[in-house]
Design an enzyme around this catalytic site. Structure first.
Site, PDB file in Angstrom:
ATOM      1  N   ASN A  50      90.289 -64.946 -59.336  1.00 13.97           N
ATOM      2  CA  ASN A  50      90.030 -64.793 -60.678  1.00 13.97           C
ATOM      3  C   ASN A  50      89.153 -63.727 -61.133  1.00 13.97           C
ATOM      4  O   ASN A  50      88.186 -63.497 -60.395  1.00 13.97           O
ATOM      5  CB  ASN A  50      89.747 -66.038 -61.546  1.00 13.97           C
ATOM      6  CG  ASN A  50      88.065 -66.193 -61.728  1.00 13.97           C
ATOM      7  OD1 ASN A  50      87.533 -65.717 -62.611  1.00 13.97           O
ATOM      8  ND2 ASN A  50      87.370 -67.069 -60.557  1.00 13.97           N
ATOM      9  N   PHE A  80      84.122 -64.666 -67.937  1.00  6.98           N
ATOM     10  CA  PHE A  80      83.507 -65.606 -69.138  1.00  6.98           C
ATOM     11  C   PHE A  80      84.187 -65.502 -70.614  1.00  6.98           C
ATOM     12  O   PHE A  80      83.506 -65.168 -71.577  1.00  6.98           O
ATOM     13  CB  PHE A  80      82.084 -65.345 -69.319  1.00  6.98           C
ATOM     14  CG  PHE A  80      80.985 -65.603 -68.238  1.00  6.98           C
ATOM     15  CD1 PHE A  80      81.484 -66.514 -67.105  1.00  6.98           C
ATOM     16  CD2 PHE A  80      79.830 -65.152 -68.082  1.00  6.98           C
ATOM     17  CE1 PHE A  80      80.693 -66.921 -66.035  1.00  6.98           C
ATOM     18  CE2 PHE A  80      79.029 -65.507 -67.005  1.00  6.98           C
ATOM     19  CZ  PHE A  80      79.415 -66.270 -65.930  1.00  6.98           C
ATOM     20  N   SER A  83      78.426 -66.060 -61.186  1.00  2.00           N
ATOM     21  CA  SER A  83      79.855 -65.649 -61.377  1.00  2.00           C
ATOM     22  C   SER A  83      79.763 -64.260 -60.801  1.00  2.00           C
ATOM     23  O   SER A  83      79.013 -63.189 -60.990  1.00  2.00           O
ATOM     24  CB  SER A  83      80.135 -65.772 -62.729  1.00  2.00           C
ATOM     25  OG  SER A  83      81.360 -64.831 -62.870  1.00  2.00           O
ATOM     26  N   ASN A  87      81.998 -61.771 -61.597  1.00  2.00           N
ATOM     27  CA  ASN A  87      83.043 -61.078 -62.692  1.00  2.00           C
ATOM     28  C   ASN A  87      81.956 -60.756 -63.872  1.00  2.00           C
ATOM     29  O   ASN A  87      82.887 -60.201 -64.966  1.00  2.00           O
ATOM     30  CB  ASN A  87      84.039 -61.971 -63.234  1.00  2.00           C
ATOM     31  CG  ASN A  87      84.982 -62.314 -61.990  1.00  2.00           C
ATOM     32  OD1 ASN A  87      85.141 -61.454 -61.105  1.00  2.00           O
ATOM     33  ND2 ASN A  87      85.455 -63.583 -62.039  1.00  2.00           N
ATOM     34  N   THR A  88      80.585 -60.967 -63.865  1.00  2.00           N
ATOM     35  CA  THR A  88      79.956 -60.208 -65.106  1.00  2.00           C
ATOM     36  C   THR A  88      79.017 -59.395 -64.283  1.00  2.00           C
ATOM     37  O   THR A  88      78.073 -59.690 -63.458  1.00  2.00           O
ATOM     38  CB  THR A  88      79.134 -61.228 -65.930  1.00  2.00           C
ATOM     39  OG1 THR A  88      80.141 -62.056 -66.392  1.00  2.00           O
ATOM     40  CG2 THR A  88      78.014 -60.706 -66.729  1.00  2.00           C
ATOM     41  N   LYS A 134      73.597 -72.929 -60.773  1.00  2.00           N
ATOM     42  CA  LYS A 134      74.891 -72.688 -59.741  1.00  2.00           C
ATOM     43  C   LYS A 134      74.629 -71.259 -59.082  1.00  2.00           C
ATOM     44  O   LYS A 134      74.537 -70.292 -59.671  1.00  2.00           O
ATOM     45  CB  LYS A 134      76.019 -72.730 -60.816  1.00  2.00           C
ATOM     46  CG  LYS A 134      77.279 -72.722 -59.962  1.00  2.00           C
ATOM     47  CD  LYS A 134      78.356 -73.046 -60.780  1.00  2.00           C
ATOM     48  CE  LYS A 134      79.808 -72.976 -59.877  1.00  2.00           C
ATOM     49  NZ  LYS A 134      80.858 -73.432 -60.719  1.00  2.00           N
ATOM     50  N   ASN A 147      79.603 -71.315 -56.507  1.00  2.00           N
ATOM     51  CA  ASN A 147      80.483 -70.591 -57.201  1.00  2.00           C
ATOM     52  C   ASN A 147      81.820 -69.900 -56.324  1.00  2.00           C
ATOM     53  O   ASN A 147      81.731 -70.049 -55.182  1.00  2.00           O
ATOM     54  CB  ASN A 147      79.978 -69.390 -57.973  1.00  2.00           C
ATOM     55  CG  ASN A 147      80.565 -69.167 -59.394  1.00  2.00           C
ATOM     56  OD1 ASN A 147      81.997 -69.175 -59.436  1.00  2.00           O
ATOM     57  ND2 ASN A 147      79.787 -69.324 -60.608  1.00  2.00           N
TER      58      ASN A 147
HETATM   59  C1  LIG Z   1      89.977 -69.413 -62.769  1.00  2.00           C
HETATM   60  C2  LIG Z   1      88.676 -69.917 -62.491  1.00  2.00           C
HETATM   61  C3  LIG Z   1      87.507 -69.733 -63.504  1.00  2.00           C
HETATM   62  C4  LIG Z   1      86.146 -69.933 -63.266  1.00  2.00           C
HETATM   63  N1  LIG Z   1      85.344 -69.863 -64.329  1.00  2.00           N
HETATM   64  C5  LIG Z   1      84.081 -70.358 -64.110  1.00  2.00           C
HETATM   65  C6  LIG Z   1      83.135 -70.187 -64.863  1.00  2.00           C
HETATM   66  O1  LIG Z   1      83.434 -69.921 -66.114  1.00  2.00           O
HETATM   67  N2  LIG Z   1      81.865 -70.577 -64.576  1.00  2.00           N
HETATM   68  C7  LIG Z   1      81.471 -71.129 -63.332  1.00  2.00           C
HETATM   69  O2  LIG Z   1      80.456 -71.259 -63.127  1.00  2.00           O
HETATM   70  N3  LIG Z   1      82.504 -71.194 -62.332  1.00  2.00           N
HETATM   71  C8  LIG Z   1      83.820 -70.695 -62.573  1.00  2.00           C
HETATM   72  N4  LIG Z   1      84.868 -70.889 -61.728  1.00  2.00           N
HETATM   73  C9  LIG Z   1      84.355 -71.410 -60.273  1.00  2.00           C
HETATM   74  C10 LIG Z   1      84.503 -72.816 -60.169  1.00  2.00           C
HETATM   75  O3  LIG Z   1      83.820 -73.565 -61.160  1.00  2.00           O
HETATM   76  C11 LIG Z   1      84.084 -73.371 -58.679  1.00  2.00           C
HETATM   77  O4  LIG Z   1      82.834 -73.071 -58.664  1.00  2.00           O
HETATM   78  C12 LIG Z   1      84.887 -72.467 -57.715  1.00  2.00           C
HETATM   79  O5  LIG Z   1      86.239 -72.376 -58.088  1.00  2.00           O
HETATM   80  C13 LIG Z   1      85.015 -73.302 -56.345  1.00  2.00           C
HETATM   81  O6  LIG Z   1      85.719 -74.667 -56.376  1.00  2.00           O
HETATM   82  P1  LIG Z   1      87.080 -74.815 -56.120  1.00  2.00           P
HETATM   83  O7  LIG Z   1      87.176 -74.259 -54.758  1.00  2.00           O
HETATM   84  O8  LIG Z   1      87.250 -76.334 -56.159  1.00  2.00           O
HETATM   85  O9  LIG Z   1      88.126 -74.068 -57.190  1.00  2.00           O
HETATM   86  C14 LIG Z   1      86.056 -70.509 -62.035  1.00  2.00           C
HETATM   87  C15 LIG Z   1      86.995 -70.602 -60.899  1.00  2.00           C
HETATM   88  C16 LIG Z   1      88.247 -70.438 -61.091  1.00  2.00           C
HETATM   89  C17 LIG Z   1      89.414 -70.429 -59.976  1.00  2.00           C
END
Ligand SMILES: Cc1cc2nc3c(=O)[nH]c(=O)nc-3n(C[C@H](O)[C@H](O)[C@H](O)COP(=O)(O)O)c2cc1C
Length: 374
Positions: A124, A128, A192, A194-195, A236, A265
């Site tokens: 992704n 935000f 993150s 992406n910022t 985080k 993350n």
């Molecule tokens: C589409 C998408 C959007 C995400 N947006 C955020 C976010 O806004 N803030 C954040 O702290 N983590 C975000 N994450 C990260 C997840 O919270 C998590 O840390 C990461 O995906 C690893 O866990 P997973 O393998 O179970 O997905 C996002 C993940 C995905 C897939």
């Protein structure tokens, strides 16, 4: 009623999955959200008596909060904190909502979300996208006024893209002030990918500055009677940290009274054959699992087990969750597995975890936390 409804939802997911997977990922997310919003609406109207999945072997107090089970929703799925009751109904023991920023923002241009089912991964570059702290706070206040949450709710806060890094502490503080009264904990997201520049806020100096500012804000809100007690602050972190960076961050966590570390993350690394050709952005799901577990293990060692860890990254099964718990996590979170496995994932992991505890002769989850951290 809970278990029956959960089974029905899982069945609905199985039927709808091929259709969802044929759609653009962000479009299918929007469709799924329309369904979940209706469920949230019905829950608030009907107020059925439902309780989260709980078991005496699971119940833990972490950062002063009581968690009925250790499987939580990770941040990023419910970015505007719209569905707190749905997550409890789906069996989660807690939910981290957000990321919310001080200013409303649309996020990065689309397309910004990709699924890779053959490796059970998601990439992704959302950036935000959210309504901004004021609107999220208004909406969540209404939601919680009609019905309290039966599980702890965390709110993940991030820096607005328009705010320069040098003013990050004030930006986080603005969001904190608006959302702290509605949250059981706040999670500072400095990880993150992406910022632009956000991960630089993981440097000990910058992170200390933000945490110090939030500590002051916590005290001020309590003194002003706007908070009944100071809210626990989690941090985080990214999975792309060196051993030295982890040691330095752990020192900040200890000195600034951080209540828990959320690790991790998404990753920007593409260091295996299966991930080398994936597009840039935050990679989550199965390819992240080992890397995230290694980071949990290092934090657990550096923190000497004194600060709880929330383990996240590639958890699809009870075995995956157990691996993170044995590496040092007291709680786990999931996101990508929900996309691939559907809404029955949290109960399935909970039941599997109880079997694993029985197998290992443990009477309580806390007995196995960090058992394999060496
Ligand atoms: C589409 C998408 C959007 C995400 N947006 C955020 C976010 O806004 N803030 C954040 O702290 N983590 C975000 N994450 C990260 C997840 O919270 C998590 O840390 C990461 O995906 C690893 O866990 P997973 O393998 O179970 O997905 C996002 C993940 C995905 C897939």
């Amino acid at each position: 009623m809970n278990a029956g409804l959960r089974r029905l939802l899982q069945l609905g997911y199985r039927v709808a999955r091929p259709g969802f997977f044929a759609l653009d990922p962000e479009r299918s997310h929007e469709w799924a959200f329309i369904g979940l919003r209706s469920l949230e609406f019905a829950l608030r109207r009907l107020r059925p008596s439902f309780s989260p999945i709980r078991d005496p072997r699971f119940e833990q107090t972490v950062a002063g909060l009581v968690f009925p089970n250790p499987v939580g929703l990770a941040a990023g799925l419910d970015k505007n904190a719209e569905l707190p009751h749905v997550w409890a109904l789906l069996g989660f023991g807690f939910a981290e909502l957000g990321t919310v920023t001080a200013h409303p923002q649309p996020g990065n241009p689309k397309p910004r979300l990709w699924r890779f089912p053959e490796v059970r991964a998601v990439v992704n570059r959302m950036g935000f996208n959210n309504w901004g702290a004021a609107r999220v706070a208004r909406n969540l206040a209404q939601t919680l006024a009609s019905m309290k949450s039966p599980i702890p709710l965390g709110i993940n806060i991030g820096k607005s893209v328009a705010t320069p890094l040098a003013q990050a502490a004030d930006d986080y503080a603005t969001t904190f002030t608006l959302l702290a009264p509605l949250a059981d904990y706040l999670c500072v997201n400095v990880s993150s990918p992406n910022t632009p520049g956000l991960r630089e806020l993981q440097s000990p100096e910058q992170l200390s500055q933000i945490l110090h500012r939030l500590h002051q804000e916590n005290q001020r809100l309590v003194a002003a009677g706007k908070l009944s007690h100071a809210r626990p602050v989690f941090v985080k972190v990214a999975p792309d940290l060196s051993a030295e960076q982890i040691a330095a961050l752990a020192a900040v966590v200890r000195s600034q009274d951080v209540a828990a570390v959320v690790a991790t993350n998404t990753t920007t690394a593409r260091d295996t054959q299966e991930t080398a050709f994936l597009p840039p952005g935050g990679l989550s799901g199965a390819p992240l699992r080992e890397r995230a577990t290694a980071v949990i293990r290092q934090f657990f060692r550096c923190l000497e087990g004194r600060v709880p860890i929330v383990g996240v990254g590639g958890v699809f099964s009870a075995e995956d969750a157990y691996e993170k718990i044995q590496a040092g996590a007291s709680l786990v979170q999931i996101y990508t597995a929900l996309v691939y496995e559907g809404p029955g994932i949290a109960p399935a992991i909970c039941h599997g975890l109880l079997r694993l505890l029985e197998r290992d002769g443990a009477n309580h989850l806390s007995e196995v936390v960090g058992r394999r951290a060496d």
